[in-house]
Design an enzyme around this catalytic site. Structure first.
Site, PDB file in Angstrom:
ATOM      1  N   LYS A   9       1.106  -0.871   0.128  1.00 18.27           N
ATOM      2  CA  LYS A   9      -0.300   0.395  -0.149  1.00 18.27           C
ATOM      3  C   LYS A   9       1.074   1.405   0.046  1.00 18.27           C
ATOM      4  O   LYS A   9       1.935   1.075   0.212  1.00 18.27           O
ATOM      5  CB  LYS A   9      -0.762   0.157   0.909  1.00 18.27           C
ATOM      6  CG  LYS A   9      -1.541  -1.253   1.069  1.00 18.27           C
ATOM      7  CD  LYS A   9      -3.255  -1.426   2.414  1.00 18.27           C
ATOM      8  CE  LYS A   9      -3.964  -2.358   2.612  1.00 18.27           C
ATOM      9  NZ  LYS A   9      -4.923  -2.009   3.401  1.00 18.27           N
ATOM     10  N   TYR A  49     -12.018  -2.793  -3.291  1.00 20.16           N
ATOM     11  CA  TYR A  49     -12.395  -2.808  -1.977  1.00 20.16           C
ATOM     12  C   TYR A  49     -14.618  -2.904  -1.757  1.00 20.16           C
ATOM     13  O   TYR A  49     -14.622  -1.446  -0.654  1.00 20.16           O
ATOM     14  CB  TYR A  49     -12.204  -1.409  -0.976  1.00 20.16           C
ATOM     15  CG  TYR A  49     -10.720  -2.460  -0.030  1.00 20.16           C
ATOM     16  CD1 TYR A  49     -10.518  -2.436   0.199  1.00 20.16           C
ATOM     17  CD2 TYR A  49      -9.686  -0.629  -0.634  1.00 20.16           C
ATOM     18  CE1 TYR A  49      -8.674  -2.597   0.855  1.00 20.16           C
ATOM     19  CE2 TYR A  49      -8.530  -0.936  -0.942  1.00 20.16           C
ATOM     20  CZ  TYR A  49      -9.004  -1.779   0.453  1.00 20.16           C
ATOM     21  OH  TYR A  49      -6.628  -2.392   1.207  1.00 20.16           O
ATOM     22  N   ASN A 112      -1.992  -0.134   6.744  1.00 20.15           N
ATOM     23  CA  ASN A 112      -1.239  -1.668   7.289  1.00 20.15           C
ATOM     24  C   ASN A 112      -0.464  -1.937   6.702  1.00 20.15           C
ATOM     25  O   ASN A 112      -0.039  -3.815   5.877  1.00 20.15           O
ATOM     26  CB  ASN A 112      -2.542  -2.685   7.597  1.00 20.15           C
ATOM     27  CG  ASN A 112      -2.978  -3.130   6.627  1.00 20.15           C
ATOM     28  OD1 ASN A 112      -3.238  -2.321   6.109  1.00 20.15           O
ATOM     29  ND2 ASN A 112      -4.583  -3.754   6.694  1.00 20.15           N
ATOM     30  N   HIS A 115      -1.465  -5.281   1.831  1.00 23.86           N
ATOM     31  CA  HIS A 115      -2.980  -6.526   0.890  1.00 23.86           C
ATOM     32  C   HIS A 115      -2.641  -7.251   0.719  1.00 23.86           C
ATOM     33  O   HIS A 115      -1.374  -7.734  -0.186  1.00 23.86           O
ATOM     34  CB  HIS A 115      -4.334  -5.021   0.124  1.00 23.86           C
ATOM     35  CG  HIS A 115      -5.033  -5.918   0.264  1.00 23.86           C
ATOM     36  ND1 HIS A 115      -5.955  -6.196   0.781  1.00 23.86           N
ATOM     37  CD2 HIS A 115      -5.325  -7.005  -1.378  1.00 23.86           C
ATOM     38  CE1 HIS A 115      -7.163  -6.888   0.284  1.00 23.86           C
ATOM     39  NE2 HIS A 115      -6.771  -7.161  -1.054  1.00 23.86           N
ATOM     40  N   GLU A 126      -9.740  -9.941  -7.485  1.00 26.21           N
ATOM     41  CA  GLU A 126      -8.462  -9.129  -7.699  1.00 26.21           C
ATOM     42  C   GLU A 126      -7.435  -9.138  -8.304  1.00 26.21           C
ATOM     43  O   GLU A 126      -7.179  -7.818  -9.202  1.00 26.21           O
ATOM     44  CB  GLU A 126      -7.970  -8.540  -6.519  1.00 26.21           C
ATOM     45  CG  GLU A 126      -9.123  -8.397  -4.876  1.00 26.21           C
ATOM     46  CD  GLU A 126      -8.507  -8.893  -4.000  1.00 26.21           C
ATOM     47  OE1 GLU A 126      -7.185  -9.836  -3.762  1.00 26.21           O
ATOM     48  OE2 GLU A 126      -9.512  -8.426  -2.479  1.00 26.21           O
TER      49      GLU A 126
HETATM   50  P1  CMP Z   1      -6.610  -4.481   3.553  1.00 27.71           P
HETATM   51  O1  CMP Z   1      -6.454  -6.032   3.631  1.00 27.71           O
HETATM   52  O2  CMP Z   1      -6.289  -3.651   3.170  1.00 27.71           O
HETATM   53  O3  CMP Z   1      -8.286  -4.829   3.327  1.00 27.71           O
HETATM   54  C1  CMP Z   1      -9.176  -4.096   3.985  1.00 27.71           C
HETATM   55  C2  CMP Z   1      -9.005  -2.844   4.440  1.00 27.71           C
HETATM   56  O4  CMP Z   1      -9.789  -1.507   5.120  1.00 27.71           O
HETATM   57  C3  CMP Z   1      -7.625  -3.299   5.423  1.00 27.71           C
HETATM   58  O5  CMP Z   1      -6.876  -3.716   5.170  1.00 27.71           O
HETATM   59  C4  CMP Z   1      -7.809  -1.941   5.805  1.00 27.71           C
HETATM   60  O6  CMP Z   1      -6.318  -0.905   5.987  1.00 27.71           O
HETATM   61  C5  CMP Z   1      -8.744  -1.231   6.170  1.00 27.71           C
HETATM   62  N1  CMP Z   1      -9.778  -1.380   7.003  1.00 27.71           N
HETATM   63  C6  CMP Z   1     -10.299  -2.910   8.499  1.00 27.71           C
HETATM   64  N2  CMP Z   1     -10.747  -1.765   9.173  1.00 27.71           N
HETATM   65  C7  CMP Z   1     -11.152  -0.623   9.443  1.00 27.71           C
HETATM   66  C8  CMP Z   1     -10.992  -0.224  10.053  1.00 27.71           C
HETATM   67  N3  CMP Z   1     -11.696   0.297  11.724  1.00 27.71           N
HETATM   68  N4  CMP Z   1     -11.123   1.318  10.316  1.00 27.71           N
HETATM   69  C9  CMP Z   1      -9.844   1.765   9.031  1.00 27.71           C
HETATM   70  N5  CMP Z   1      -9.808   1.002   8.343  1.00 27.71           N
HETATM   71  C10 CMP Z   1      -9.730  -0.327   8.047  1.00 27.71           C
END
Ligand code: CMP
Length: 143
Positions: A9, A49, A112, A115, A126
């Site tokens: 990311k 998403y 984070n 993905h 995807e």
């Molecule tokens: P990802 O694996 O990319 O898939 C969905 C993303 O939503 C996840 O990683 C997080 O980065 C984001 N995400 C999930 N829960 C929350 C939350 N409570 N607040 C903000 N971002 C979130």
């Protein structure tokens, strides 16, 4: 062979973690089938998403993933979907164990680092959203 979609990311790209992340999947023995540094349009982000549409963090998620380049990848190997989720660690870095990518480098759930597809169905969806068939290469590698 099973394939998965993984994406460094914008926070991971800015922190120069692409090489470190690629190395972890290479070291594990997975095979890189395709990769590119790219910007994500709002339209692509909303499709990717889509399952989170309506959740309170959806707008922030789309804003963040479109805020800078991402490094999109397709990896293949036996059980690559499940094992790559283990290598990434739990979605929220506060719950991710040390030794995992998010456990070692992540701080916040919204930033984070990486993905990864969570099922064969999402991997297929995807991969086809991000890659044309001709961008995925077949070649031999020895491990
Ligand atoms: P990802 O694996 O990319 O898939 C969905 C993303 O939503 C996840 O990683 C997080 O980065 C984001 N995400 C999930 N829960 C929350 C939350 N409570 N607040 C903000 N971002 C979130």
């Amino acid at each position: 062979m099973e394939k998965t979609f993984l994406m460094v990311k914008p926070d991971g790209v800015q922190r120069q973690l692409i090489g470190e992340i690629v190395a972890r999947f290479e070291s594990k023995g997975f095979h890189l089938a395709g990769a590119k540094l790219m910007s994500i349009s709002k339209e692509l982000a909303e499709k990717h998403y889509g399952e989170h549409d309506g959740k309170p963090f959806f707008k922030d998620l789309v804003d963040f993933i479109t805020s800078g380049p991402v490094f999109a990848m397709v990896w293949e190997g036996e059980n690559v979907i499940e094992i790559s989720r283990q290598l990434m660690g739990k979605t929220n870095p506060k719950d991710a164990l040390p030794g995992t990518i998010r456990g070692d480098y992540g701080m916040f759930v919204g930033k984070n680092i990486i993905h990864g597809s969570d099922s064969p169905e999402s991997a297929e969806r995807e991969i086809s959203l991000f890659f044309k068939e001709e961008e995925l290469l077949e070649y031999t590698s020895s491990i």
